[in-house]
Write a protein that holds these residues in place. Structure first.
Motif, short mmCIF file in Angstrom:
data_model
loop_
_atom_site.label_atom_id
_atom_site.label_comp_id
_atom_site.label_asym_id
_atom_site.label_seq_id
_atom_site.Cartn_x
_atom_site.Cartn_y
_atom_site.Cartn_z
N VAL A 286 11.27 0.85 -6.27
CA VAL A 286 11.47 -0.60 -6.31
C VAL A 286 12.55 -1.03 -5.32
O VAL A 286 12.39 -2.00 -4.58
CB VAL A 286 11.83 -1.04 -7.74
N GLY A 287 13.66 -0.29 -5.29
CA GLY A 287 14.76 -0.67 -4.41
C GLY A 287 14.41 -0.56 -2.94
O GLY A 287 14.59 -1.51 -2.17
N VAL A 288 13.86 0.59 -2.55
CA VAL A 288 13.58 0.83 -1.13
C VAL A 288 12.49 -0.11 -0.62
O VAL A 288 12.66 -0.80 0.39
CB VAL A 288 13.19 2.30 -0.89
N TYR A 289 11.36 -0.14 -1.33
CA TYR A 289 10.23 -0.92 -0.81
C TYR A 289 10.41 -2.41 -1.07
O TYR A 289 9.83 -3.23 -0.35
CB TYR A 289 8.92 -0.39 -1.39
N GLY A 290 11.21 -2.78 -2.07
CA GLY A 290 11.57 -4.19 -2.21
C GLY A 290 12.41 -4.66 -1.03
O GLY A 290 12.21 -5.74 -0.49
N LEU A 291 13.36 -3.80 -0.61
CA LEU A 291 14.18 -4.13 0.55
C LEU A 291 13.34 -4.19 1.82
O LEU A 291 13.50 -5.09 2.66
CB LEU A 291 15.28 -3.08 0.70
N VAL A 292 12.41 -3.24 1.96
CA VAL A 292 11.54 -3.22 3.14
C VAL A 292 10.69 -4.49 3.20
O VAL A 292 10.52 -5.11 4.26
CB VAL A 292 10.65 -1.97 3.15
N ALA A 293 10.14 -4.88 2.04
CA ALA A 293 9.31 -6.09 2.00
C ALA A 293 10.13 -7.32 2.40
O ALA A 293 9.65 -8.20 3.12
CB ALA A 293 8.73 -6.28 0.60
N GLY A 294 11.39 -7.37 1.94
CA GLY A 294 12.25 -8.49 2.32
C GLY A 294 12.54 -8.52 3.82
O GLY A 294 12.53 -9.59 4.44
N ILE A 295 12.77 -7.33 4.40
CA ILE A 295 13.05 -7.27 5.84
C ILE A 295 11.82 -7.67 6.64
O ILE A 295 11.93 -8.38 7.65
CB ILE A 295 13.51 -5.84 6.21
N VAL A 296 10.64 -7.24 6.19
CA VAL A 296 9.41 -7.59 6.90
C VAL A 296 9.19 -9.10 6.91
O VAL A 296 8.68 -9.66 7.89
CB VAL A 296 8.21 -6.86 6.25
N ALA B 36 0.83 -1.21 0.00
CA ALA B 36 0.00 0.00 0.00
C ALA B 36 0.87 1.26 0.00
O ALA B 36 0.60 2.23 -0.73
CB ALA B 36 -0.93 -0.01 1.21
N VAL B 37 1.93 1.25 0.79
CA VAL B 37 2.84 2.41 0.82
C VAL B 37 3.60 2.53 -0.50
O VAL B 37 3.82 3.64 -1.00
CB VAL B 37 3.82 2.29 2.01
N ALA B 38 3.99 1.39 -1.08
CA ALA B 38 4.71 1.42 -2.35
C ALA B 38 3.84 2.00 -3.46
O ALA B 38 4.32 2.78 -4.30
CB ALA B 38 5.16 0.01 -2.72
N LYS B 39 2.56 1.64 -3.48
CA LYS B 39 1.65 2.22 -4.49
C LYS B 39 1.51 3.73 -4.29
O LYS B 39 1.51 4.50 -5.26
CB LYS B 39 0.28 1.55 -4.41
N GLY B 40 1.40 4.15 -3.04
CA GLY B 40 1.34 5.58 -2.77
C GLY B 40 2.63 6.29 -3.17
O GLY B 40 2.60 7.42 -3.67
N SER B 41 3.77 5.61 -3.01
CA SER B 41 5.04 6.19 -3.41
C SER B 41 5.12 6.36 -4.92
O SER B 41 5.64 7.37 -5.42
CB SER B 41 6.19 5.30 -2.93
N LEU B 42 4.60 5.40 -5.68
CA LEU B 42 4.57 5.53 -7.14
C LEU B 42 3.72 6.72 -7.57
O LEU B 42 4.08 7.45 -8.51
CB LEU B 42 4.05 4.24 -7.77
N ILE C 264 12.96 9.85 -14.18
CA ILE C 264 12.09 8.66 -14.15
C ILE C 264 12.87 7.45 -13.66
O ILE C 264 12.37 6.65 -12.85
CB ILE C 264 11.49 8.40 -15.54
N GLY C 265 14.11 7.30 -14.12
CA GLY C 265 14.93 6.17 -13.68
C GLY C 265 15.18 6.21 -12.18
O GLY C 265 15.08 5.20 -11.49
N ILE C 266 15.52 7.40 -11.66
CA ILE C 266 15.77 7.52 -10.22
C ILE C 266 14.49 7.27 -9.43
O ILE C 266 14.52 6.61 -8.38
CB ILE C 266 16.34 8.91 -9.92
N ALA C 267 13.35 7.77 -9.92
CA ALA C 267 12.09 7.56 -9.22
C ALA C 267 11.75 6.08 -9.13
O ALA C 267 11.36 5.58 -8.06
CB ALA C 267 10.97 8.32 -9.94
#
Length: 241
Positions: A130-140, A4-10, A122-125
């Motif tokens: 993907v990088g931040v919330y992918g890492l967060v999902a893995g940690i969770v 949900a947070v990742a979708k809001g971030s996009l 666009i590339g940085i966004a």
């Protein structure tokens, strides 16, 4: 919850990238004040987190933990709805942090073509999201991985996997606490340093001097202490002679 947070971030990035390009092109003087406001908001969020940690009553904290525990063991409870306020707060903080990073990134490619600027932003966004919330999902999911390893049958190599799983389960809560503290410190660092960095990195309109003016302007002003003329105006005068 992470999704949900990742979708809001996009959604945040979809708003910020064109907004940053438009502001830098038409009202570049607005970049620095906006970054200052964003930095002040991040510092406010950091102070709020620290204050809540030490000023919140034990009854409030205990009640919230009991609600979360009940929600986890109850299959039909919607965790997204339960944590709705926290998700909104996380998306709001993501918006400010993303704005700071996107504007600073735009400053590094300010002299490039418009197409390259769009591509870089666009590339940085996408990389941030993907990088931040992918890492967060893995940690969770670390504790789930640890439980799965710890539940393997005994014998042979499985014993090592079981020990690794128990270690992951034991470390996960401390890792979460560390990340919470590190995130709060990062908010203070970004909020406190964003304004000076923005002044150096943001796009500024070139200063034009009036025709026929015999005085140096801006960085070419007459030295107050030595009384010497600036080198640029001296060279222009010598050529005129």
């Amino acid at each position: 919850m992470v999704w949900a947070v990742a979708k809001g971030s996009l959604v945040n990035k979809a708003i910020l990238v064109p907004a940053a390009l438009a502001i830098s092109a038409f009202v570049p003087w607005l970049v620095t004040p906006l970054l200052m406001l964003g930095g002040a908001f991040l510092c406010y969020e950091g102070v709020e987190k620290v204050a809540h940690r030490y000023l919140a009553g034990r009854d409030e904290t205990t009640t919230h933990k009991q609600e979360l525990t009940h929600a986890v063991v109850t299959p039909n409870v919607d965790m997204v709805a339960l944590e709705k306020d926290k998700i909104k707060g996380a998306i709001r903080t993501d918006f400010i942090l993303s704005a700071e990073i996107i504007v600073l990134a735009l400053g590094t490619v300010a002299t490039q073509t418009f197409g390259l600027q769009v591509t870089v932003l666009i590339g940085i966004a996408l990389l941030m999201t993907v990088g931040v919330y992918g890492l967060v999902a893995g940690i969770v999911k670390l504790d789930d991985v640890g439980l799965a390893l710890a539940g393997r049958p005994e014998g042979g190599f499985n014993n090592a996997l079981r020990a690794l799983g128990r270690g992951i389960v034991a470390v996960s809560p401390w890792l979460m606490k560390f990340l919470s503290v590190a995130g709060t410190i990062a908010m203070f660092l970004v909020g406190g340093r964003s304004s000076p960095t923005a002044c150096r990195s943001c796009i500024t309109m070139p200063r034009r001097s009036s025709p026929g003016s015999g005085r140096c302007r801006g960085s070419q002003a007459r030295s107050r202490h030595s009384g010497r003329r600036c080198s640029t105006w001296s060279s222009v005068s010598s050529r005129a002679r």
